[in-house]
Design an enzyme around this catalytic site. Sequence first.
Site, mmCIF file in Angstrom:
data_model
loop_
_atom_site.group_PDB
_atom_site.id
_atom_site.type_symbol
_atom_site.label_atom_id
_atom_site.label_comp_id
_atom_site.label_asym_id
_atom_site.label_seq_id
_atom_site.Cartn_x
_atom_site.Cartn_y
_atom_site.Cartn_z
ATOM 1 N N CYS A 44 8.239 -6.326 8.728
ATOM 2 C CA CYS A 44 7.102 -6.285 7.880
ATOM 3 C C CYS A 44 6.547 -4.923 8.126
ATOM 4 C CB CYS A 44 6.101 -7.197 8.318
ATOM 5 S SG CYS A 44 6.903 -8.827 8.395
ATOM 6 N N GLY A 45 6.927 -3.930 7.176
ATOM 7 C CA GLY A 45 6.318 -2.660 7.434
ATOM 8 C C GLY A 45 5.076 -2.329 6.329
ATOM 9 N N GLU B 214 7.755 -1.307 18.656
ATOM 10 C CA GLU B 214 8.302 -0.713 17.756
ATOM 11 C C GLU B 214 9.014 0.662 18.062
ATOM 12 O OE1 GLU B 214 5.588 0.228 14.565
ATOM 13 O OE2 GLU B 214 7.170 0.760 13.121
ATOM 14 N N GLY C 145 16.922 11.111 20.958
ATOM 15 C CA GLY C 145 15.616 10.540 21.016
ATOM 16 C C GLY C 145 15.410 10.158 19.405
ATOM 17 N N GLY D 8 5.597 4.559 6.820
ATOM 18 C CA GLY D 8 4.670 4.683 5.782
ATOM 19 C C GLY D 8 3.314 4.685 6.454
ATOM 20 N N GLN E 27 6.791 6.638 14.939
ATOM 21 C CA GLN E 27 7.401 6.256 16.608
ATOM 22 C C GLN E 27 8.180 7.475 16.999
ATOM 23 O OE1 GLN E 27 5.531 3.733 14.836
ATOM 24 N NE2 GLN E 27 7.839 3.867 13.769
HETATM 25 N N1 LIG Z 1 11.850 7.373 -2.515
HETATM 26 C C1 LIG Z 1 12.060 6.491 -1.707
HETATM 27 N N2 LIG Z 1 11.034 6.406 -0.699
HETATM 28 C C2 LIG Z 1 11.274 5.401 0.253
HETATM 29 C C3 LIG Z 1 12.271 4.581 0.380
HETATM 30 N N3 LIG Z 1 12.280 3.875 1.366
HETATM 31 C C4 LIG Z 1 11.087 4.170 2.100
HETATM 32 N N4 LIG Z 1 10.685 5.089 1.432
HETATM 33 C C5 LIG Z 1 9.250 5.976 1.779
HETATM 34 O O1 LIG Z 1 9.417 6.366 3.237
HETATM 35 C C6 LIG Z 1 8.240 5.962 3.861
HETATM 36 C C7 LIG Z 1 8.994 5.404 4.938
HETATM 37 O O2 LIG Z 1 9.400 3.971 4.755
HETATM 38 P P1 LIG Z 1 9.685 2.921 5.705
HETATM 39 O O3 LIG Z 1 10.416 3.517 7.028
HETATM 40 O O4 LIG Z 1 10.240 1.933 5.118
HETATM 41 O O5 LIG Z 1 8.180 2.809 6.072
HETATM 42 P P2 LIG Z 1 7.559 1.093 6.572
HETATM 43 O O6 LIG Z 1 8.575 0.529 7.789
HETATM 44 O O7 LIG Z 1 7.167 0.472 5.584
HETATM 45 O O8 LIG Z 1 6.323 1.681 7.350
HETATM 46 P P3 LIG Z 1 5.672 1.474 8.886
HETATM 47 O O9 LIG Z 1 5.089 0.046 8.804
HETATM 48 O O10 LIG Z 1 4.765 2.541 9.423
HETATM 49 O O11 LIG Z 1 6.858 1.358 9.845
HETATM 50 C C8 LIG Z 1 7.549 5.155 3.151
HETATM 51 O O12 LIG Z 1 6.512 6.160 2.510
HETATM 52 C C9 LIG Z 1 8.128 4.834 1.879
HETATM 53 O O13 LIG Z 1 7.560 5.061 0.532
HETATM 54 C C10 LIG Z 1 13.290 4.701 -0.562
HETATM 55 O O14 LIG Z 1 14.362 4.065 -0.928
HETATM 56 N N5 LIG Z 1 13.321 5.664 -1.728
HETATM 57 CA CA LIG Z 2 8.973 0.993 9.946
#
Ligand SMILES: Nc1nc2c(ncn2[C@@H]2O[C@H](COP(=O)(O)OP(=O)(O)OP(=O)(O)O)[C@@H](O)[C@H]2O)c(=O)[nH]1
Ligand SMILES: [Ca+2]
EC number: 3.6.1.5
Length: 691
Positions: A153-154, A274, A299, A305, A309
């Site tokens: 659940c990000g 995490e 590493g 978002g 980590q």
């Molecule tokens: N354009 C684009 N951006 C993406 C995509 N997937 C993730 N992102 C962006 O990349 C960033 C990181 O995404 P995630 O790693 O899924 O973030 P998260 O797990 O929801 O965030 P945390 O709760 O901090 O771990 C976010 O700001 C998203 O907007 C994608 O498929 N396309």
């Molecule tokens: Ca994440």
Amino acid sequence: MVFGNITQLFTPNRYGANTQPPLPYIPTGSSPDVGTSSPASIAFGNGGSKNGGLRHSASLQDFSSYHAFDPEEARETDSSAKQWGQNEASFSKDKGGLPPSVPKPSTSRRKWIRAVMIVTCLFLFASLVYILGMYVYTNWSRGASRYYVVFDCGSTGTRAYVYQASINYKKDSSLPIVMKSLTEGISRKSSGRAYDRMETEPGFDKLVNNRTGLKKAIKPLIQWAERQIPKHAHRTTSLFVYATAGVRRLRASDSSWLLGNVWEWVKIISGTEEAYFGWTALNYQTSMLGAVPKKATFGALDLGGSSLQVTFENEERAHNETNLDLRIGSVNHHLSAYSLAGYGLNDAFERSVVQLLKRMPNVNNSELKHPCLNSGYEGQYVCSQCGSTVKRGKKGKSGVPIKLIGAPNWGECSALAKIAPCALPDGYPRPHGQFYAVSGFFVVYRFFNLSAEASLDDVLEKGREFCEKAWQVARTSVSPQPFIEQYCFRAPYIVSLLREGLYITDKQIIIGSGTGKALSSTLGLKGYETLSMKINPVALISVLFVSLILLLCALSRVGNCMPRFFRKSCLPLFKHNSASASSVLNIPSPFRLRWSHMGTGVKPPLSPIARSSPRRPFSFGSSIQLMESCSLYSSSSSVMHSYSSDSLGEMQVDNSGSFWSSRSQMRLQSRRSQSREDLSSSLAESHMLKM
Ligand SMILES: Nc1nc2c(ncn2[C@@H]2O[C@H](COP(=O)(O)OP(=O)(O)OP(=O)(O)O)[C@@H](O)[C@H]2O)c(=O)[nH]1
Ligand SMILES: [Ca+2]
């Protein structure tokens, strides 16, 4: 049987080692001209007549009763033949010599062809045994599997991952468990999506007090996960719901509402957990874990978002808040693992908005010019960190609505990106060693179409180019995806974060998706994913078997030295086909097999820990799909060859013995071992004769 025939190749001929290979087949009713001798004295096997005459009805089926020419028998029939008259010819006295007109195939060539055929048969046989073994092992080990479902659940979304855990039998690994990510039915998202994964948006932290929204976020994931797992295993499947930074930063009342309304399993994992889950998942995917002898691990820099980590092996034990000692398999790892809240891409952008608002205290909150937004951009933005008292938006949305207006200025944007929390908190150990930079880092590189080899300066260059475009141009210059307007900010942000925040140089990072595959050229990445496909092992085995038969047929036409068993299995293929040569020659026999290694292609979550087992993380594996790329065609000329020998037999057999002038028949017969071109010209000749 097959190998019996092959060994026959090595056993000396029953007429002694030096006798020649079998004579060409000469059917009934013909009086071939063997030199000046008549075939009358040619003896045939059990199907043949002992009175010296040729069999009265020969068909291709009887071909099998044909055996090698027997000089002893010839002598007998020869003497009886003499009673019929002098014009009966007899073979030359030399024992078992081939009639002079039949050339002797070179023995060394025959030996070579036999050796090739035997090696090919053994290879194909070994492949069949291996594939069967793999098939049995895979199905057998599948029976001893446990299944786990993890919801990540990000802050930007909730993803579901299903894992199949089975005992690890590999000798060269000390890991007790092998984990495989099950990804059936995940439709490839639009090209704007970085990961093919089951995901619902928005993240839980946007759904506080929104029961309907929460249900919509979870139900599709549960239904998809159920389809991944065999029914019999549902009751033993564990479901873990891990919420990360987005939920961590909520007020206690909000996060407890979520905990109370999602599941008793739901757990808000700490930033350190995490970090360590991500590190474990990454190093399993890259086969660094459990290796004996121990391998240097990577590493992990996981840019979310909301949070970042940082995890790496660190023998210095200074900062005990971030120290983490663990034992995986038989190997100990001393880690530094920490999570930096607010360093995530979305939170960093929000901090830039807060920073701008602070600079213009008297500006009304309704409008704000931003130097990292393209000219012509206008958009509503809900800023959850902006107001001292966070106003409740509609439907429980928290935050201050602000209208952002694009006022691009690269210098100001770069300076603003540096201010967003970049520096490491005091005392935190500086990262050192080689790092995989995943998630947000991967997404930024992918957005700008950068390969893994690109430097951080290339990222800045691409970012500047993007910022200079008018919004209408910039927006359509990439495939539709979330947060396009924030990538002008994200480029200088990730560079400042790595260089000034974490003191990491270009050489220390590998940009990867997190599935253990480094970012290669996008073409290669796409090509790689499209190649992997599943093949039914039974289909594969039958294809291999049929290709073996056809290969042997092809070889038999080439070498003309195949054991009779194979020749027979080839002849009937064409025996009844009296149609024109073309319909027989177009027998299609293309076989396509592909060889590829199927990566999960799906962003693994922060790897789960089995609640019932000691706090030891699981790891992930990926499955190897056996497919090999080769195309196997029986060459038309070899079919041409066997057709013509058949047509020879057929034309001879359908009582057209009188048609064949003995000389041309023997010539054609004798030329069986010559080149196919000759033979096809002879075939054409014979057709002309027929006319
Ligand atoms: N354009 C684009 N951006 C993406 C995509 N997937 C993730 N992102 C962006 O990349 C960033 C990181 O995404 P995630 O790693 O899924 O973030 P998260 O797990 O929801 O965030 P945390 O709760 O901090 O771990 C976010 O700001 C998203 O907007 C994608 O498929 N396309
Ligand atoms: Ca994440």
